[in-house]
Design a protein around this motif. Structure first.
Motif, PDB file in Angstrom:
ATOM      1  N   ASN A  81     -38.949 -23.135   6.644  1.00 17.33           N
ATOM      2  CA  ASN A  81     -38.493 -22.610   5.365  1.00 17.33           C
ATOM      3  C   ASN A  81     -39.490 -21.632   4.768  1.00 17.33           C
ATOM      4  O   ASN A  81     -39.118 -20.711   4.045  1.00 17.33           O
ATOM      5  CB  ASN A  81     -38.238 -23.760   4.386  1.00 17.33           C
ATOM      6  N   LYS A  82     -40.769 -21.830   5.093  1.00 17.36           N
ATOM      7  CA  LYS A  82     -41.764 -20.883   4.609  1.00 17.36           C
ATOM      8  C   LYS A  82     -41.637 -19.546   5.322  1.00 17.36           C
ATOM      9  O   LYS A  82     -41.866 -18.488   4.743  1.00 17.36           O
ATOM     10  CB  LYS A  82     -43.174 -21.468   4.825  1.00 17.36           C
ATOM     11  N   ARG A  83     -41.247 -19.592   6.615  1.00 19.55           N
ATOM     12  CA  ARG A  83     -41.058 -18.347   7.349  1.00 19.55           C
ATOM     13  C   ARG A  83     -39.911 -17.545   6.740  1.00 19.55           C
ATOM     14  O   ARG A  83     -39.993 -16.320   6.586  1.00 19.55           O
ATOM     15  CB  ARG A  83     -40.760 -18.653   8.817  1.00 19.55           C
ATOM     16  N   VAL A  84     -38.844 -18.241   6.383  1.00 20.98           N
ATOM     17  CA  VAL A  84     -37.718 -17.545   5.769  1.00 20.98           C
ATOM     18  C   VAL A  84     -38.123 -16.940   4.435  1.00 20.98           C
ATOM     19  O   VAL A  84     -37.767 -15.810   4.095  1.00 20.98           O
ATOM     20  CB  VAL A  84     -36.533 -18.516   5.601  1.00 20.98           C
ATOM     21  N   ARG A  85     -38.924 -17.685   3.664  1.00 22.30           N
ATOM     22  CA  ARG A  85     -39.366 -17.178   2.368  1.00 22.30           C
ATOM     23  C   ARG A  85     -40.260 -15.958   2.531  1.00 22.30           C
ATOM     24  O   ARG A  85     -40.145 -14.979   1.782  1.00 22.30           O
ATOM     25  CB  ARG A  85     -40.107 -18.278   1.608  1.00 22.30           C
ATOM     26  N   GLU A  86     -41.160 -15.994   3.519  1.00 24.53           N
ATOM     27  CA  GLU A  86     -42.033 -14.850   3.745  1.00 24.53           C
ATOM     28  C   GLU A  86     -41.228 -13.629   4.219  1.00 24.53           C
ATOM     29  O   GLU A  86     -41.543 -12.497   3.848  1.00 24.53           O
ATOM     30  CB  GLU A  86     -43.095 -15.211   4.788  1.00 24.53           C
ATOM     31  N   ILE A 127     -50.550 -22.202 -17.125  1.00 29.26           N
ATOM     32  CA  ILE A 127     -50.211 -23.621 -16.950  1.00 29.26           C
ATOM     33  C   ILE A 127     -49.285 -23.804 -15.754  1.00 29.26           C
ATOM     34  O   ILE A 127     -49.407 -24.771 -14.991  1.00 29.26           O
ATOM     35  CB  ILE A 127     -49.584 -24.181 -18.240  1.00 29.26           C
ATOM     36  N   LYS A 128     -48.343 -22.871 -15.557  1.00 30.91           N
ATOM     37  CA  LYS A 128     -47.464 -22.951 -14.392  1.00 30.91           C
ATOM     38  C   LYS A 128     -48.258 -22.835 -13.094  1.00 30.91           C
ATOM     39  O   LYS A 128     -47.998 -23.573 -12.125  1.00 30.91           O
ATOM     40  CB  LYS A 128     -46.407 -21.854 -14.462  1.00 30.91           C
ATOM     41  N   CYS A 129     -49.233 -21.940 -13.067  1.00 36.75           N
ATOM     42  CA  CYS A 129     -50.047 -21.764 -11.859  1.00 36.75           C
ATOM     43  C   CYS A 129     -50.919 -22.982 -11.604  1.00 36.75           C
ATOM     44  O   CYS A 129     -51.081 -23.415 -10.456  1.00 36.75           O
ATOM     45  CB  CYS A 129     -50.904 -20.510 -11.985  1.00 36.75           C
ATOM     46  N   VAL A 130     -51.492 -23.567 -12.654  1.00 35.98           N
ATOM     47  CA  VAL A 130     -52.311 -24.766 -12.495  1.00 35.98           C
ATOM     48  C   VAL A 130     -51.455 -25.934 -12.007  1.00 35.98           C
ATOM     49  O   VAL A 130     -51.876 -26.712 -11.138  1.00 35.98           O
ATOM     50  CB  VAL A 130     -53.028 -25.099 -13.821  1.00 35.98           C
ATOM     51  N   ALA A 131     -50.253 -26.075 -12.561  1.00 34.14           N
ATOM     52  CA  ALA A 131     -49.348 -27.130 -12.089  1.00 34.14           C
ATOM     53  C   ALA A 131     -48.969 -26.920 -10.631  1.00 34.14           C
ATOM     54  O   ALA A 131     -48.861 -27.886  -9.858  1.00 34.14           O
ATOM     55  CB  ALA A 131     -48.099 -27.165 -12.964  1.00 34.14           C
ATOM     56  N   LEU A 132     -48.793 -25.661 -10.227  1.00 31.81           N
ATOM     57  CA  LEU A 132     -48.484 -25.378  -8.821  1.00 31.81           C
ATOM     58  C   LEU A 132     -49.670 -25.711  -7.925  1.00 31.81           C
ATOM     59  O   LEU A 132     -49.495 -26.229  -6.806  1.00 31.81           O
ATOM     60  CB  LEU A 132     -48.094 -23.911  -8.671  1.00 31.81           C
ATOM     61  N   ALA A 133     -50.885 -25.429  -8.388  1.00 35.26           N
ATOM     62  CA  ALA A 133     -52.077 -25.767  -7.604  1.00 35.26           C
ATOM     63  C   ALA A 133     -52.218 -27.277  -7.448  1.00 35.26           C
ATOM     64  O   ALA A 133     -52.545 -27.775  -6.361  1.00 35.26           O
ATOM     65  CB  ALA A 133     -53.319 -25.179  -8.283  1.00 35.26           C
ATOM     66  N   ALA A 289     -49.835 -17.336  -7.546  1.00 42.30           N
ATOM     67  CA  ALA A 289     -48.587 -16.969  -8.210  1.00 42.30           C
ATOM     68  C   ALA A 289     -47.853 -15.865  -7.457  1.00 42.30           C
ATOM     69  O   ALA A 289     -46.621 -15.893  -7.316  1.00 42.30           O
ATOM     70  CB  ALA A 289     -48.871 -16.533  -9.646  1.00 42.30           C
ATOM     71  N   GLU A 290     -48.583 -14.891  -6.954  1.00 42.07           N
ATOM     72  CA  GLU A 290     -47.963 -13.800  -6.209  1.00 42.07           C
ATOM     73  C   GLU A 290     -47.366 -14.295  -4.898  1.00 42.07           C
ATOM     74  O   GLU A 290     -46.292 -13.841  -4.476  1.00 42.07           O
ATOM     75  CB  GLU A 290     -49.002 -12.710  -5.940  1.00 42.07           C
ATOM     76  N   ALA A 291     -48.029 -15.243  -4.238  1.00 41.34           N
ATOM     77  CA  ALA A 291     -47.527 -15.764  -2.970  1.00 41.34           C
ATOM     78  C   ALA A 291     -46.289 -16.630  -3.141  1.00 41.34           C
ATOM     79  O   ALA A 291     -45.513 -16.797  -2.202  1.00 41.34           O
ATOM     80  CB  ALA A 291     -48.621 -16.560  -2.262  1.00 41.34           C
ATOM     81  N   ASN A 292     -46.098 -17.186  -4.338  1.00 51.77           N
ATOM     82  CA  ASN A 292     -44.946 -18.051  -4.588  1.00 51.77           C
ATOM     83  C   ASN A 292     -43.930 -17.407  -5.522  1.00 51.77           C
ATOM     84  O   ASN A 292     -43.134 -18.117  -6.152  1.00 51.77           O
ATOM     85  CB  ASN A 292     -45.427 -19.383  -5.191  1.00 51.77           C
ATOM     86  N   ASN A 293     -43.959 -16.081  -5.603  1.00 54.23           N
ATOM     87  CA  ASN A 293     -42.999 -15.330  -6.434  1.00 54.23           C
ATOM     88  C   ASN A 293     -43.013 -15.789  -7.883  1.00 54.23           C
ATOM     89  O   ASN A 293     -41.981 -15.855  -8.555  1.00 54.23           O
ATOM     90  CB  ASN A 293     -41.579 -15.446  -5.874  1.00 54.23           C
ATOM     91  N   LEU A 294     -44.198 -16.126  -8.363  1.00 58.84           N
ATOM     92  CA  LEU A 294     -44.375 -16.539  -9.760  1.00 58.84           C
ATOM     93  C   LEU A 294     -45.216 -15.471 -10.453  1.00 58.84           C
ATOM     94  O   LEU A 294     -46.346 -15.716 -10.879  1.00 58.84           O
ATOM     95  CB  LEU A 294     -45.052 -17.913  -9.829  1.00 58.84           C
ATOM     96  N   SER A 295     -44.667 -14.286 -10.548  1.00 59.28           N
ATOM     97  CA  SER A 295     -45.419 -13.160 -11.087  1.00 59.28           C
ATOM     98  C   SER A 295     -45.511 -13.256 -12.605  1.00 59.28           C
ATOM     99  O   SER A 295     -44.616 -13.792 -13.276  1.00 59.28           O
ATOM    100  CB  SER A 295     -44.757 -11.834 -10.697  1.00 59.28           C
TER     101      SER A 295
END
Length: 347
Positions: A81-86, A127-133, A289-295
């Motif tokens: 699924n990560k390959r498809v996302r990339e 806060i969104k980025c910290v929660a993702l980390a 954030a950039e790698a997970n489309n959380l710009s």
């Protein structure tokens, strides 16, 4: 009345020492060992230097060490699924995405900038980025059976009076659940975005120093302890432990005090966060954030904001010029030891 003549007087200390030639020469006393003085404290020169330690062991201390959350987030690259996302991301960036483009690009007439900087990050997206980390920390944790400290176990120290499920340590929390927990604390305590970055620094420092992993059974209390400590270190008007008891109604002040005390002991009371480490975590969060489309949200550059940026740039240039001017005015102390001619009165 006496005659006035001139003689050579030097300010060098060598001529003064000749007048005291009758004094006994200085003999230094023999140095006493630590056993003789009865002091077994470790000298500061014997302590381990942070720069001498391997960088991979102290990412929260060394500015050139890679952050743990960024490396854990990159372990999912080989999953299907990560390959498809990339692949979708690459098509999206190269303007071959079949749907409408949501990415904004600057042009000659319009410049898009986000309102997040290293000195003033955007609170919501930080806060969104910290929660993702934290989510990647829990998801890609080591499975070698590291110990679980009792102070962080939610079964032994619940945050609410509701019964803890029997399988509370089996299922990983979702990113939205972590975000809601962190956002509730930050909103109620009115904490800043910089405090969220320091919270992540303390969290990774705890995992490194104590050699533990964050898991479904302890993630809430670890995050709570990191936020509690970061708010007291970063903010001038820190939130008291009793204030957190007003946010989390079922927790006691004694439990908060014990959590803070053991958290500090596990950190070895190292609460220092250098500016270089803080900047590293900020930019790594942006990369996450950039790698997970959380710009971060982009806004067109307005006239007022452009004038403010220009004023800040001029102020920085003026500060640099003042530093260069002050550096040129500084002189060496060796130039003060010169031979002077002054009149002397002989009576």
């Amino acid at each position: 009345m006496g005659n006035t003549t001139s003689c050579c007087v030097s300010s060098s200390p060598k001529h003064r020492r000749s007048n005291h030639s009758r004094l006994e020469p200085y003999r230094p006393e023999p140095e006493l060992s630590r056993e003789d003085t009865g002091c077994n404290l470790q000298h500061i020169s014997d302590r381990e230097n942070i720069d001498d330690l391997p960088m991979e062991y102290n990412p929260s201390d060394h500015p050139r060490a890679s952050t743990i959350f960024l490396s854990k987030s990159q372990t999912d690259v080989l999953l299907p699924n990560k390959r498809v996302r990339e692949k979708r991301k690459s098509l999206y960036i190269n303007h071959h995405y079949p749907g409408p483009l949501r990415r904004k690009y600057s042009s000659c007439s319009t410049i898009f900038l986000d309102d997040s900087t290293v000195s003033q990050p955007n609170l919501k997206y930080t806060i969104k980025c910290v929660a993702l980390a934290i989510y990647y920390h829990i998801k890609n944790r080591d499975v070698d059976g590291r110990m679980l400290l009792d102070i962080f176990d939610e079964k032994l120290h619940p945050l609410s009076k509701s019964e803890v499920p029997a399988d509370y340590d089996k299922y990983d929390p979702e990113q939205k659940q972590i975000y809601r927990f962190v956002r509730t604390l930050f909103s109620a305590a009115q904490l800043t975005a910089e405090c969220a970055i320091v919270t992540l620094v303390y969290l990774e420092r705890l995992l490194t120093y104590a050699e533990i992993d964050i898991c479904p059974a302890n993630w809430k209390r670890i995050v709570l302890g990191a936020i509690l400590l970061a708010s007291k270190v970063w903010d001038d008007q820190a939130v008291w432990n009793v204030d957190y008891c007003q946010i989390l109604k079922d927790i006691t002040v004694e439990d908060m005090n014990e959590l803070e005390r053991q958290f500090l002991e596990l950190l070895q009371f190292n609460i220092n966060v250098p500016s270089s480490v803080y900047a590293k975590y900020y930019f790594d969060l942006r990369s996450l954030a950039e790698a997970n489309n959380l710009s971060f949200p982009l806004e067109p550059l307005s006239r007022d904001k452009a004038q403010k940026l220009e004023a800040i740039s001029r102020l920085c240039d003026k500060y640099k010029d003042l530093r260069k001017l002050a550096k040129k005015r500084s002189v060496s102390a060796d130039n003060l030891m010169v031979v002077r001619w002054c009149p002397a009165i002989i009576s």
